[in-house]
Design a protein around this motif. Structure first.
Motif, PDB file in Angstrom:
ATOM      1  N   ARG A  92       1.001  -1.109   0.161  1.00  0.00           N
ATOM      2  CA  ARG A  92      -0.137   0.078  -0.415  1.00  0.00           C
ATOM      3  C   ARG A  92       0.956   1.467  -0.067  1.00  0.00           C
ATOM      4  O   ARG A  92       0.760   2.487  -0.565  1.00  0.00           O
ATOM      5  CB  ARG A  92      -0.813   0.053   1.688  1.00  0.00           C
ATOM      6  CG  ARG A  92      -2.326  -0.804   1.236  1.00  0.00           C
ATOM      7  CD  ARG A  92      -3.031  -0.758   2.530  1.00  0.00           C
ATOM      8  NE  ARG A  92      -2.703  -1.341   3.493  1.00  0.00           N
ATOM      9  CZ  ARG A  92      -3.381  -2.597   3.649  1.00  0.00           C
ATOM     10  NH1 ARG A  92      -4.447  -2.952   3.303  1.00  0.00           N
ATOM     11  NH2 ARG A  92      -3.105  -4.267   4.627  1.00  0.00           N
ATOM     12  N   ILE A 136      -0.509  -4.799   1.258  1.00  0.00           N
ATOM     13  CA  ILE A 136      -0.182  -5.322   2.914  1.00  0.00           C
ATOM     14  C   ILE A 136       0.756  -3.682   2.712  1.00  0.00           C
ATOM     15  O   ILE A 136       1.110  -3.311   2.261  1.00  0.00           O
ATOM     16  CB  ILE A 136       0.899  -6.583   2.754  1.00  0.00           C
ATOM     17  CG1 ILE A 136       1.826  -6.381   1.725  1.00  0.00           C
ATOM     18  CG2 ILE A 136      -0.027  -8.097   2.338  1.00  0.00           C
ATOM     19  CD1 ILE A 136       3.504  -7.068   1.877  1.00  0.00           C
ATOM     20  N   ASP A 137       0.946  -4.308   4.061  1.00  0.00           N
ATOM     21  CA  ASP A 137       1.926  -3.659   4.485  1.00  0.00           C
ATOM     22  C   ASP A 137       3.541  -3.136   5.283  1.00  0.00           C
ATOM     23  O   ASP A 137       3.497  -2.610   6.788  1.00  0.00           O
ATOM     24  CB  ASP A 137       0.982  -1.795   6.235  1.00  0.00           C
ATOM     25  CG  ASP A 137      -0.273  -2.421   5.237  1.00  0.00           C
ATOM     26  OD1 ASP A 137       0.190  -1.075   4.347  1.00  0.00           O
ATOM     27  OD2 ASP A 137      -1.274  -2.397   6.238  1.00  0.00           O
ATOM     28  N   GLN A 138       3.798  -4.205   5.121  1.00  0.00           N
ATOM     29  CA  GLN A 138       4.929  -5.038   5.072  1.00  0.00           C
ATOM     30  C   GLN A 138       5.244  -5.827   6.737  1.00  0.00           C
ATOM     31  O   GLN A 138       6.258  -5.398   7.397  1.00  0.00           O
ATOM     32  CB  GLN A 138       6.319  -4.328   4.679  1.00  0.00           C
ATOM     33  CG  GLN A 138       6.213  -3.466   3.471  1.00  0.00           C
ATOM     34  CD  GLN A 138       7.304  -2.683   3.107  1.00  0.00           C
ATOM     35  OE1 GLN A 138       8.230  -3.453   2.252  1.00  0.00           O
ATOM     36  NE2 GLN A 138       7.402  -1.629   3.147  1.00  0.00           N
ATOM     37  N   THR A 139       4.348  -6.826   6.857  1.00  0.00           N
ATOM     38  CA  THR A 139       4.478  -5.864   8.298  1.00  0.00           C
ATOM     39  C   THR A 139       4.734  -7.506   8.836  1.00  0.00           C
ATOM     40  O   THR A 139       4.225  -8.308   7.906  1.00  0.00           O
ATOM     41  CB  THR A 139       2.955  -5.928   9.097  1.00  0.00           C
ATOM     42  OG1 THR A 139       2.277  -4.849   9.238  1.00  0.00           O
ATOM     43  CG2 THR A 139       2.945  -6.971  11.282  1.00  0.00           C
ATOM     44  N   ALA A 173       7.056 -10.344  12.259  1.00  0.00           N
ATOM     45  CA  ALA A 173       7.650 -10.709  13.496  1.00  0.00           C
ATOM     46  C   ALA A 173       8.607 -11.742  13.439  1.00  0.00           C
ATOM     47  O   ALA A 173       7.999 -12.876  12.881  1.00  0.00           O
ATOM     48  CB  ALA A 173       6.371 -10.524  14.036  1.00  0.00           C
ATOM     49  N   ALA A 175       0.625  -1.252  12.650  1.00  0.00           N
ATOM     50  CA  ALA A 175      -0.112  -1.693  11.323  1.00  0.00           C
ATOM     51  C   ALA A 175      -1.038  -1.493  11.044  1.00  0.00           C
ATOM     52  O   ALA A 175      -0.695  -0.384  10.034  1.00  0.00           O
ATOM     53  CB  ALA A 175       0.086  -3.416  11.816  1.00  0.00           C
TER      54      ALA A 175
END
Lengths: 444, 444
Positions: free
Chosen positions: A285, A322-325, A327, A403
């Motif tokens: 995005r 996506i927002d490149q999150t 973990a 996020a």
């Protein structure tokens, strides 16, 4: 309506399930090359630890649920070997019965996933050299660990996968030695985050070598520019490549990072052919364009959306990206990121600010820890561009607040106004994110 | 510029600190009636458990930090007994030295907090009857518990406080008996959430009586409409009342729930007088009006803002309000809420939908649990109106995602598009919130 799906893991099974949810009578055939149904790939490192938990515990669904519950014609050890886009046919090899046949389709979902980038060095065809991508890889590593009890493992590549593997092996009393070609680990993270990971590596006494070229293996010895290492196990995790061969051979167009090019409805250039998951591009995005960031959640979401668009092709919905999150766990630390990173911001020429704060994770309640929060924001406007966290206790689900903030294009001024949950077992009265936001507000 | 602050806990100390941060030379006097500096009130139930952790461990800051570090003239056992708004003077009783004096002010921050609603029943002046509001209350309860080791405690009122106390006492082998006047617990929560709390009460074998009037106490016996109970300890927590006497006596105007009426800059009707924290009203964004919801984070935020507006009175900032976010622990459950609840929505006549989903909290990784998510959304538009969660493992910081969504007036369609963090130790590949959002999307 008949849909053939190539690849039956995250994206493929999600697409299949969504089509059947929309239309129980739709014909859906899934061709899965391996002998395993869809599984939780990200759980593989942790499965190693538990000798008595079979690898099959990672299955997302049982075959019975997939076939009889969901009504999907799910075929194991069936490999698609060619796509004929003009005839809308797939050539399939049934490895079970050793026969080849053709399957016609109205719609095709290409969901072949990716594969580990190879490291074709002298001696690296040795059975002690493993990749870590499929359940078969996991079986092999696990057997080697539990049968041979190696004292030491060389982990080539210091990405998420090998850091997770290092954590697990260490807890199994197998000494991990990490060698990384790049000069530093985790290039998508801020130095403030990387420092904490390096501190943990040092605290655990894990041998770590950066800027190292691996040269080959002779017997049990791995030769590198940082010296020779003896190890009973070598795990190579130096990146992934989308599986696109079949698609490209059929005239399919590739895009970002050589992944299958898709439009916002996840359609490819081949008529009736959609793509989803680790073989496809992913719309980011904040970049406003497709990129390649293969992770489980996006594979599932894309699969679901592709299935939805096949079932409702007169009212297709767009994949909003996506927002490149991401973990991952490393010992008692969680490392998490969302949004743009500094490397991307520098490439884009954005004038950005950065703050970091160190805070406790809880109030007056036992069992907490400390964490570090990094915020990246646009100078002048305070628009939140990205956020990263590292620390103990609850971190990943805190990162999710950032996020959402990235998704909604919030400013750090807005972030400072959030009404976040508080009770001593969960947060200090000023939540770490509010402390970070207040710092950022001063630096806009 | 001279500011006098009445009350030195969350709101008062935050205001004092913010003024001194902005202007080190500003004169700031804090009048604190008790003998304790600012403390973490929400940590009091948990302190009971640890016999050797002094109650003073709950101090937010040491007196030395407050006085010498922050430069605040912080006066303990100094009680304001009158405000003269015309002369801009406060009458103070110094209980330490048994003297009375007057203190002139340019600005006054009224931050007197609240007090427990009393239960003036026959026999309830007994030393075994405790409230649980101040550190002195905590000292008293703690001494009673550790000195007298009561076998049983009657908890009057089944709100957050007494549920937290029940959890702690149970773990100290003191049998809690909860009696509640209302027909059910936690009226601000959905039945789907309350059910899980009631299941936990049953699982722990805790005696619970709803719809009960307490009638009085005779010796060790508490008489109620549900029968008599013998208990060495009675904890009354049936609500709170804002401390407004001094302010009202000076001609101050009261608002919601009888709390100090404030404008969006936290100014009262008295010139130069601000209010903050548990004695004041709290603006609720979604209601578009002031309400009364006394919690630690809002007290700190309001105090900080009041201090800021005193320091920068030509460029005051507005208090943008709260979203009614709250969380508490009950055994292995966390119960959390944000946004509007069903009772409020019915009062407002909103046409709303409700869904709930039960999910695991983790992927293939040991140590997780299950949780339930409830979403409330506007029919037709899908606007998220509120969310509640109950469950094990990480819940409160998951709820925060919904708190952001409420703040940003997001729809459940947007919620379903979020890119939330995933790795097996932290979430299933479809995060519980995404599963909930997908359900809500179908029900809009």
């Amino acid at each position: 309506m008949k849909t053939v799906i190539i690849g039956g893991v995250a994206g493929g099974l999600s697409a299949a399930s969504q089509i059947k949810r929309a239309d129980r009578d739709a014909e859906v055939i899934v061709l899965e090359k391996s002998g395993d149904p869809s599984y939780a790939a990200c759980g593989m490192p942790y499965n190693l630890f538990f000798k008595d938990t079979p690898v099959e515990a990672l299955y997302a669904l049982s075959l019975d649920t997939i076939r009889n519950g969901r009504g999907i014609d799910y075929r194991l050890r069936h490999e698609a070997v060619a796509i004929d886009p003009r005839r809308q046919e797939v050539t399939v090899v049934d490895h079970e019965q050793n026969r080849e046949y053709r399957e016609r389709y109205d719609f095709l979902v290409y969901a072949t996933g990716n594969r580990p980038a190879p490291l074709p060095l002298p001696g690296f065809d040795d059975p002690a050299v493993c990749y870590f991508k499929t359940l078969d890889d996991t079986r092999r590593v696990k057997r080697l660990i539990h049968d041979q009890a190696p004292a030491c493992a060389i982990l080539v590549g210091a990405g998420y996968t090998n850091l997770e593997v290092a954590d697990v092996l260490y807890n199994m009393k197998i000494r991990p030695v990490i060698v990384e070609k790049a000069p530093a680990i985790l290039p998508a993270f801020a130095a403030e985050i990387r420092d904490k990971v390096m501190e943990k590596i040092a605290e655990k006494g894990i041998e770590f070598h950066a800027g190292v070229d691996v040269q080959g293996k002779e017997g049990a010895t791995v030769r590198t520019t940082a010296g020779d290492f003896d190890a009973g196990l070598v795990v190579v995790a130096i990146g992934v490549k989308p599986n696109t061969g079949l698609f490209a051979a059929a005239g399919g167009e590739l895009g970002a990072a050589g992944a299958v090019k898709v439009d916002q409805f996840l359609q490819t250039n081949l008529p009736g052919v959609f793509a989803a998951g680790d073989c496809a591009e992913h719309y980011v995005r904040q970049l406003g364009r497709n990129s390649y960031m293969p992770l489980g959640p996006v594979a599932n979401k894309q699969g679901r959306l592709a299935g939805n668009n096949i079932a409702h092709r007169d009212a297709m919905t767009m994949f909003h990206g996506i927002d490149q999150t991401a973990a991952f766990k490393f010992f008692d630390l969680t490392i998490a990121t969302t949004g743009l990173n500094e490397r991307q911001l520098r490439e884009m020429g954005t004038d950005f600010g950065k703050i970091h704060v160190d805070t406790p994770t809880r109030g007056s309640f036992p069992g907490g820890g400390t964490m570090r929060t990094v915020l990246l924001f646009e100078k002048g406007t305070g628009l939140l561009l990205g956020g990263q966290m590292v620390g103990q206790d609850v971190v990943a689900k805190r990162l999710d607040v950032l996020a959402v903030a990235v998704y909604k294009q919030m400013t750090v001024f807005e972030l400072a106004e959030l009404d976040l949950s508080y009770a001593p077992p969960y947060a200090p009265v000023w939540d770490p994110l509010l402390i970070a936001a207040n710092q950022a507000v001063k630096a806009v």
